[in-house]
Write an enzyme that holds these catalytic residues in place. Structure first.
Site: not given
Length: 196
Positions: A49, A81, A110, A139-140, A175, A177
């Site tokens: 998130g 993440c 980050r 993702i980022r 990730h 998941e």
């Protein structure tokens, strides 16, 4: 313990996907939004998130200190993440006032792999996960800048740790998941069983 109760911190992020992956790994999964729900689980997943938003919401919901206390007491936790950032003892480039739960003796950066449009997937050999490479979705994503002596690096990309473990705590930059492959969640479920 054949069927551990594992919570997913349900303030923001990939909650539904982690609940499904934990179910697929043989755990009883439930969302956690309040301190009394946190007290009822054997392990906790902190999803991806936005780490700054997650910290602020944990503070607003009165969960930050209970989370820190349970992790200090040995609650198994897995962060993916943003969850990796939340489990880090230090952030290299925190937003103003940003805090973490802590627990893993590491410094994370980050958005280390770039912005949203620089997201990518990579096949990773993850120590402790049998059956061939794990497909990592980045993702980022953060990476680990450095670790203490008690932190085991489980996977790397370009020399940077992207999966680590310290005692009952597990963290990945990626990730799992989002892939339908429940092996990383299986590893964490096994860690929860071993801790109880």
């Amino acid at each position: 313990m054949s069927n551990p109760h594992i919570g997913v911190l349900a303030l923001q992020g990939d909650v539904r996907e982690h609940l499904a992956a934990l179910d697929g790994a043989g755990a009883t999964a439930r969302p956690v939004r309040r301190a009394e729900e946190l007290a009822a689980v054997h392990g906790l997943v902190i999803p991806g998130g936005e780490s700054t938003t997650m910290y602020k919401l944990a503070h607003v919901f009165g969960l930050l200190e209970p989370l820190r206390e349970r992790v200090r007491e040995g609650l198994p936790a897995y962060g993916s993440c943003a969850g990796m950032i939340m489990l880090a003892d230090k952030i290299l480039d925190p937003r103003s006032g940003q805090e973490t739960i802590g627990g893993i003796d590491m410094i994370v950066r980050r958005n280390a792999f770039g912005r949203q449009n620089e997201s990518f997937e990579a096949a990773l050999d993850v120590t402790g996960v049998a059956g061939g490479p794990v497909q990592g979705v980045f993702i980022r994503a953060p990476w680990v800048e450095s670790t203490g002596a008690d932190v085991e690096t489980l996977a790397r990309i370009d020399g940077h740790p992207v999966a680590v473990r310290q005692g009952n705590l597990l963290a990945t930059s990626f990730h799992p998941e989002l892939t339908g492959d429940h092996r990383v969640h299986g590893l964490f479920t096994a860690m929860v069983r071993a801790a109880h």
